[in-house]
Design a protein around this motif. Structure first.
Motif, mmCIF file in Angstrom:
data_model
loop_
_atom_site.group_PDB
_atom_site.id
_atom_site.type_symbol
_atom_site.label_atom_id
_atom_site.label_comp_id
_atom_site.label_asym_id
_atom_site.label_seq_id
_atom_site.Cartn_x
_atom_site.Cartn_y
_atom_site.Cartn_z
ATOM 1 N N TYR A 183 0.821 -1.220 0.000
ATOM 2 C CA TYR A 183 0.000 0.000 0.000
ATOM 3 C C TYR A 183 0.852 1.266 0.000
ATOM 4 N N ASP A 184 2.049 1.186 0.560
ATOM 5 C CA ASP A 184 2.928 2.357 0.516
ATOM 6 C C ASP A 184 3.309 2.687 -0.919
ATOM 7 N N ALA A 215 2.143 3.659 9.821
ATOM 8 C CA ALA A 215 3.016 4.284 8.826
ATOM 9 C C ALA A 215 2.229 4.683 7.587
ATOM 10 N N LEU A 216 1.253 3.874 7.213
ATOM 11 C CA LEU A 216 0.443 4.191 6.036
ATOM 12 C C LEU A 216 -0.401 5.440 6.288
ATOM 13 N N ARG A 217 -0.982 5.541 7.481
ATOM 14 C CA ARG A 217 -1.751 6.753 7.819
ATOM 15 C C ARG A 217 -0.865 7.982 7.724
ATOM 16 N N ASP A 218 0.355 7.890 8.273
ATOM 17 C CA ASP A 218 1.285 9.032 8.230
ATOM 18 C C ASP A 218 1.648 9.374 6.792
ATOM 19 N N GLN A 219 1.864 8.364 5.963
ATOM 20 C CA GLN A 219 2.220 8.599 4.562
ATOM 21 C C GLN A 219 1.075 9.292 3.824
ATOM 22 N N SER A 223 1.297 13.033 2.249
ATOM 23 C CA SER A 223 1.069 13.206 0.813
ATOM 24 C C SER A 223 -0.155 14.064 0.522
ATOM 25 N N HIS A 224 -0.798 14.590 1.577
ATOM 26 C CA HIS A 224 -1.991 15.439 1.445
ATOM 27 C C HIS A 224 -3.115 14.711 0.699
#
Length: 347
Positions: A183-184, A215-219, A223-224
């Motif tokens: 997903y990243d 980590a995915l939530r933060d990414q 990435s807005h």
């Protein structure tokens, strides 16, 4: 014929492997197989000494006249002494090798591969859930091809999703949020497509790899894309049907698949695909049903997504090919019949 199906952990867990086991329990009786579920400890593939001792006891307690089929999440991590403790031939059900899970430290992956190779050498027979996995087990794990049968997951019939011209293109990606699902990579690809009108829903557990989910939530935030990407978590079958009916394009960025049940379910609905070719996914996603790109290649994934998001006519062509391919998929009775026949002829 009597069969004990040994599966570690919670049988109701929302993953493809557990869904496969549930469907076998439901459909094998119609094939003349009296199947019983044996619940193994949930610590696999990293069992404690207590887990292994309990497993050895459980495998040795079953009816003497019953065949024994152990799910690969446990079987691949069993030491030889535990397999021998069953006191009868033990068959393995392999979705994909344990050491091929993304994100493992190299030494851990190597240890899992070595352990699974040793365990499979003791298996009386092996059921693989894809032709790709069967070839991999023969080539890399030394399993004689004559001891392997392929029983692809079944796919339930579903209502066709009619192609829509837009304006917004709704993307759907189904699968547990874990490093292997890539997903990243998908978020990196989508971050370059903000000039297009799209939204993405990711439907899959956020609890099995919480660090990956965080980590995915933060990414997504960095990435807005929080207003475009929804992490739906685990969804009910009814909610997944609704999400699929609302989708325009199914997406999989997985780095490796032992089969790709989410891809097959998208085909059953006639959804066009953008998918990576990791593992068996290259064979599950047929030519014409969309676009396939190498796993881990965010630029290639972005280009494929752009091509289909921006071109409704091309999406409609892919949707027609997807629907046709979905009509050819095996059902769960076919899966159960293949396993029942293999167990009988190998007895």
């Amino acid at each position: 014929m009597r069969l004990v199906l040994a599966v570690p952990g919670d049988l109701s867990a929302p993953t493809g492997g557990y869904a496969y086991a549930r469907q076998l329990l439901a459909h094998l009786p119609a094939q003349g197989v009296a199947v019983t579920h044996l619940a193994l400890p949930g610590g696999f593939p990293d069992p404690t000494p207590d887990d292994l001792a309990r497993t050895a006891a459980l495998l040795g307690e079953g009816p003497a006249d019953a065949a024994l089929l152990v799910d690969g999440l446990a079987y691949g991590a069993l030491p030889p002494e535990v397999i021998r403790a069953a006191g009868r031939p033990v068959a393995a059900l392999v979705h994909h090798p344990l050491g091929y899970e993304t994100g493992l430290p190299p030494e851990r992956a190597a240890a899992l591969v070595a352990g699974e190779r040793t365990a499979l050498a003791l298996a009386s027979r092996v059921v693989a859930t894809s032709r790709y996995t069967a070839r991999l087990l023969a080539a890399e794990f030394g399993v004689p091809s004559g001891r392997i049968a392929v029983a692809e997951p079944g796919t339930a019939p579903a209502a066709r999703v009619a192609p829509r011209p837009g304006p917004q293109v709704r993307l759907l990606s189904v699968g547990t949020v874990s490093p292997r699902k890539g997903y990243d990579v998908l978020v990196r690809a989508l971050a370059t497509l903000t000039d297009l009108d799209w939204s993405l829903t990711i439907a899959g557990s956020l609890d099995r790899a919480p660090d990956c989910a965080a980590a995915l939530r933060d990414q997504i935030a960095a990435s807005h894309l929080r207003n475009r990407i929804t992490l739906a978590g685990t969804v009910t079958p009814e909610a997944l049907d609704r999400l699929s009916a609302e989708a325009d394009l199914a997406v999989s960025a997985s780095l490796f698949e032992g089969y790709g049940m989410a891809l097959a379910e998208a085909l059953a609905r006639g959804l066009p695909l953008v998918a990576t070719s990791g593992g068996a996914a290259a064979e599950t996603a047929p030519a014409g049903a969309g676009l396939t790109v190498p796993p881990g290649d965010a630029a290639a994934l972005a280009a494929a997504l752009r091509a289909l998001i921006a071109d409704p006519a091309r999406r409609a062509e892919a949707a027609a090919a997807s629907w046709a391919a979905g009509r050819r998929l095996p059902g769960w009775p076919d899966t159960a019949a293949a396993i029942a026949a293999f167990l009988r002829t190998s007895a």
